[in-house]
Scaffold this motif. Structure first.
Motif, PDB file in Angstrom:
ATOM      1  N   UNK A 189       3.254  -7.516  32.634  1.00  0.00           N
ATOM      2  CA  UNK A 189       3.054  -6.984  31.286  1.00  0.00           C
ATOM      3  C   UNK A 189       4.397  -6.710  30.627  1.00  0.00           C
ATOM      4  N   UNK A 190       4.374  -6.852  29.331  1.00  0.00           N
ATOM      5  CA  UNK A 190       5.571  -6.645  28.528  1.00  0.00           C
ATOM      6  C   UNK A 190       5.256  -5.568  27.504  1.00  0.00           C
ATOM      7  N   UNK A 191       6.090  -4.562  27.452  1.00  0.00           N
ATOM      8  CA  UNK A 191       5.929  -3.508  26.442  1.00  0.00           C
ATOM      9  C   UNK A 191       7.105  -3.577  25.494  1.00  0.00           C
ATOM     10  N   UNK A 236      -1.320 -14.087  28.178  1.00  0.00           N
ATOM     11  CA  UNK A 236      -1.431 -12.627  27.978  1.00  0.00           C
ATOM     12  C   UNK A 236      -2.391 -12.240  26.867  1.00  0.00           C
ATOM     13  N   UNK A 237      -2.970 -11.074  27.014  1.00  0.00           N
ATOM     14  CA  UNK A 237      -3.713 -10.449  25.919  1.00  0.00           C
ATOM     15  C   UNK A 237      -2.660  -9.770  25.059  1.00  0.00           C
ATOM     16  N   UNK A 238      -2.675 -10.024  23.761  1.00  0.00           N
ATOM     17  CA  UNK A 238      -1.706  -9.357  22.874  1.00  0.00           C
ATOM     18  C   UNK A 238      -2.358  -8.107  22.295  1.00  0.00           C
ATOM     19  N   UNK A 239      -1.705  -6.990  22.469  1.00  0.00           N
ATOM     20  CA  UNK A 239      -2.278  -5.726  21.983  1.00  0.00           C
ATOM     21  C   UNK A 239      -1.259  -5.039  21.086  1.00  0.00           C
ATOM     22  N   UNK A 248      -8.154  -0.667  30.485  1.00  0.00           N
ATOM     23  CA  UNK A 248      -9.249  -1.490  31.015  1.00  0.00           C
ATOM     24  C   UNK A 248      -8.790  -2.917  31.328  1.00  0.00           C
ATOM     25  N   UNK A 249      -7.950  -3.495  30.453  1.00  0.00           N
ATOM     26  CA  UNK A 249      -7.482  -4.869  30.676  1.00  0.00           C
ATOM     27  C   UNK A 249      -6.492  -4.934  31.837  1.00  0.00           C
ATOM     28  N   UNK A 250      -5.626  -3.956  31.889  1.00  0.00           N
ATOM     29  CA  UNK A 250      -4.647  -3.895  32.977  1.00  0.00           C
ATOM     30  C   UNK A 250      -5.339  -3.777  34.322  1.00  0.00           C
ATOM     31  N   UNK A 251      -6.364  -2.953  34.364  1.00  0.00           N
ATOM     32  CA  UNK A 251      -7.086  -2.757  35.634  1.00  0.00           C
ATOM     33  C   UNK A 251      -7.895  -3.988  36.021  1.00  0.00           C
ATOM     34  N   UNK A 252      -8.224  -4.788  35.010  1.00  0.00           N
ATOM     35  CA  UNK A 252      -8.950  -6.050  35.282  1.00  0.00           C
ATOM     36  C   UNK A 252      -8.026  -7.126  35.830  1.00  0.00           C
ATOM     37  N   UNK A 253      -6.714  -6.875  35.714  1.00  0.00           N
ATOM     38  CA  UNK A 253      -5.753  -7.849  36.253  1.00  0.00           C
ATOM     39  C   UNK A 253      -5.165  -8.768  35.196  1.00  0.00           C
ATOM     40  N   UNK A 254      -5.366  -8.458  33.919  1.00  0.00           N
ATOM     41  CA  UNK A 254      -4.858  -9.332  32.845  1.00  0.00           C
ATOM     42  C   UNK A 254      -3.359  -9.129  32.611  1.00  0.00           C
ATOM     43  N   UNK A 255      -2.683 -10.176  32.186  1.00  0.00           N
ATOM     44  CA  UNK A 255      -1.311 -10.041  31.695  1.00  0.00           C
ATOM     45  C   UNK A 255      -1.372  -9.491  30.274  1.00  0.00           C
ATOM     46  N   UNK A 256      -0.449  -8.607  29.936  1.00  0.00           N
ATOM     47  CA  UNK A 256      -0.511  -7.956  28.618  1.00  0.00           C
ATOM     48  C   UNK A 256       0.827  -8.024  27.892  1.00  0.00           C
ATOM     49  N   UNK A 257       0.770  -8.290  26.593  1.00  0.00           N
ATOM     50  CA  UNK A 257       1.954  -8.159  25.732  1.00  0.00           C
ATOM     51  C   UNK A 257       1.623  -7.047  24.751  1.00  0.00           C
ATOM     52  N   UNK A 258       2.240  -5.904  24.959  1.00  0.00           N
ATOM     53  CA  UNK A 258       1.827  -4.713  24.198  1.00  0.00           C
ATOM     54  C   UNK A 258       2.913  -4.277  23.224  1.00  0.00           C
ATOM     55  N   UNK A 259       2.540  -4.179  21.956  1.00  0.00           N
ATOM     56  CA  UNK A 259       3.464  -3.683  20.943  1.00  0.00           C
ATOM     57  C   UNK A 259       3.003  -2.276  20.584  1.00  0.00           C
ATOM     58  N   UNK A 260       3.759  -1.293  20.998  1.00  0.00           N
ATOM     59  CA  UNK A 260       3.342   0.091  20.751  1.00  0.00           C
ATOM     60  C   UNK A 260       4.560   0.944  20.450  1.00  0.00           C
ATOM     61  N   UNK A 261       4.352   1.963  19.624  1.00  0.00           N
ATOM     62  CA  UNK A 261       5.458   2.848  19.262  1.00  0.00           C
ATOM     63  C   UNK A 261       5.958   3.591  20.496  1.00  0.00           C
ATOM     64  N   UNK A 262       7.240   3.971  20.463  1.00  0.00           N
ATOM     65  CA  UNK A 262       7.762   4.742  21.581  1.00  0.00           C
ATOM     66  C   UNK A 262       7.071   6.111  21.577  1.00  0.00           C
ATOM     67  N   UNK A 263       6.897   6.688  22.731  1.00  0.00           N
ATOM     68  CA  UNK A 263       6.258   8.004  22.832  1.00  0.00           C
ATOM     69  C   UNK A 263       4.747   7.952  22.790  1.00  0.00           C
ATOM     70  N   UNK A 264       4.180   6.752  22.910  1.00  0.00           N
ATOM     71  CA  UNK A 264       2.726   6.630  22.778  1.00  0.00           C
ATOM     72  C   UNK A 264       2.011   6.641  24.133  1.00  0.00           C
ATOM     73  N   UNK A 265       2.747   6.949  25.183  1.00  0.00           N
ATOM     74  CA  UNK A 265       2.129   7.025  26.510  1.00  0.00           C
ATOM     75  C   UNK A 265       2.133   5.703  27.245  1.00  0.00           C
ATOM     76  N   UNK A 266       3.148   4.860  26.966  1.00  0.00           N
ATOM     77  CA  UNK A 266       3.144   3.522  27.573  1.00  0.00           C
ATOM     78  C   UNK A 266       3.484   3.549  29.065  1.00  0.00           C
TER      79      UNK A 266
END
Ligand code: AMP
Length: 427
Positions: free
Chosen positions: A179-181, A200-203, A34-52
């Motif tokens: 965005x940064x993953x 960025x929104x930090x997720x 939802x945030x990505x589609x809104x045009x926000x910058x994102x800093x996402x910390x997520x495990x590998x294999x999580x569908x990034x």
């Protein structure tokens, strides 16, 4: 979010998601889309294999369809990851005849890449070094870049890509969505995010960089050269595909040859292999013609081979974080998986800190009295008196047991020493 239908995506994109059987977003996708589609910058910390990949790929393709004339740049640290992202992005744009994609990675034919880039692809998936080559040759046009992704940000920094990233930044339009993953959010990664992203929104999705819970983790205490003997037992006791992680390129080659001589279907990848050899090995593994893949940490991240059932840490990783990335090759997207780690006497301390850091249950070392942060006492592991398990050699090849044992002995005798090496040389 229960369905991609809630996102009002472009019809061509919805059609592609249906075609690849993506109906329900993963947690990472539900948190970011939802945030990505809104045009926000994102800093996402997520495990590998999580569908990034889809988490950043879907908003890009949606944007490219809805705003013609824009383009996207996706940067990844390794060729394998970049190629994997390219394949996935191609699946997302399969119903968009006007969208073109180019893969710009080192080790591949630069002329062919130039021809691809000359067609002004809307999506470029690149490794930093090769992208710089094209920038210098003026064979790439980044001025329409509206979307930027830095995938595996922590890995890029570990691999020393900071100068290249700094250089690339100069060629990107200021007005863009970035965005940064990353699997880990260290101070350095935060700094990178500060440079590239704007407010960025930090997720953080799930427990930060913890192993996926469905992975059954275990440890086998084994002494140095016994590893070459023990690995055969471990392989014979298990069925299904296996990635074996090894510390150095030399040890990877040696293990590959040893296993091959025992009749196993095996492939190997490490940093000294040519791109063609790396692709071939991964293809064999992905298609199942090689059941076993021996790899250095170059393959620890990004490699998405859905059928991996076991990860074996023949050598413990040099960086603790790589433990999670390595074992994250199994149990992808909710599947079950198993991770076995060989721990030699020299590894006790390293293992204990990995086990502590990642709160790994039920993997205590026997007969070991190493205190973390305290004095290291001599361990009594596997010295005389430790009970040796009776072994059975169930191999699929036709060699006699005597020949098999002789080979095993030779394998151990010729095994390279597990010396500490510099990280850069190990890849
Ligand atoms: P990634 O973290 O992008 O490497 O994705 C890990 C695996 O999960 C890949 O095999 C993807 O194809 C798969 N995957 C990602 N998102 C979904 C989804 N929403 N539905 C089904 N499979 C997915």
């Amino acid at each position: 979010m229960d369905s991609f239908k809630e996102l009002a995506l472009a019809p061509e994109l919805m059609q592609a998601l249906e075609k690849i059987n993506f109906s329900k977003p993963t947690k990472t996708q539900a948190a970011t889309l939802p945030l990505g589609l809104e045009g926000k910058d994102l800093a996402v910390c997520a495990a590998t294999g999580s569908g990034k990949t889809a988490a950043f790929g879907i908003p890009i393709v949606d944007g490219l369809i809805k705003k013609p004339g824009t383009a996207a740049l996706i940067l990844a640290p390794t060729r394998e990851l970049a190629q994997q992202i390219t394949v996935f992005m191609m699946s997302l744009i399969q119903f968009c005849p006007d969208l073109k994609i180019a893969s710009v990675v080192g080790g591949a034919d630069i002329r062919r890449q130039m021809n691809g880039l000359a067609k002004n692809p809307q999506i470029i998936v690149a490794t930093p070094g090769r992208l710089i080559d094209h920038i210098k040759r003026k064979t790439v046009n980044l001025k329409n870049t509206k979307y930027l992704v830095l995938d595996e940000g922590d890995r890029m920094l570990d691999m020393g890509f900071t100068p290249q990233l700094d250089q690339i930044l100069k060629y990107l339009p200021k007005k863009r969505q970035s965005s940064l993953y990353t699997a880990t959010m260290s101070m350095k990664v935060r700094h990178l995010a500060g440079q590239y992203l704007s407010k960025p929104e930090a997720i953080t999705v799930g427990e930060r960089s913890m192993p996926v819970k469905s992975i059954k983790q275990s440890v086998i205490q084994v002494d140095g050269k016994q590893k070459y003997e023990k690995i055969l037992d471990v392989l014979n006791e298990r069925s299904g595909s296996v990635i074996i992680f090894v510390k150095t390129k030399r040890r990877t080659d040696f293990l590959f040859k040893t296993l091959k001589s025992f009749g196993y279907e095996v492939a190997a990848v490490h940093g000294d292999k040519t791109q063609g050899q790396r692709n071939k090995a991964i293809k064999q593994f992905r298609e199942g013609t090689a059941r076993i893949l021996c790899a250095t940490d170059v393959a620890a991240r990004g490699l998405d081979v859905p059928q991996v059932e076991h990860v074996i840490n023949f050598d413990l990783p040099m960086m603790q974080e790589d433990y999670v990335h390595r074992i994250g090759r199994t149990a992808r997207n909710g599947a079950a998986g198993e991770a076995v780690s060989f721990v030699s006497v020299e590894d006790h301390r390293a293992w204990l800190s990995i086990a502590k850091k990642y709160q790994i249950p039920g993997v205590e070392l026997k007969n070991v009295s190493v205190r973390l942060g305290g004095f290291k006492k001599k361990s009594s592991l596997n010295k005389k008196g430790s009970k040796k398990k009776k072994r059975s050699f169930k191999t699929s090849h036709s060699k006699s047991e005597t020949q098999f044992k002789k080979k095993k002995r030779n394998a151990m005798k010729n095994a390279p020493k597990n010396k500490k090496r510099r990280r850069s040389r190990a890849r």
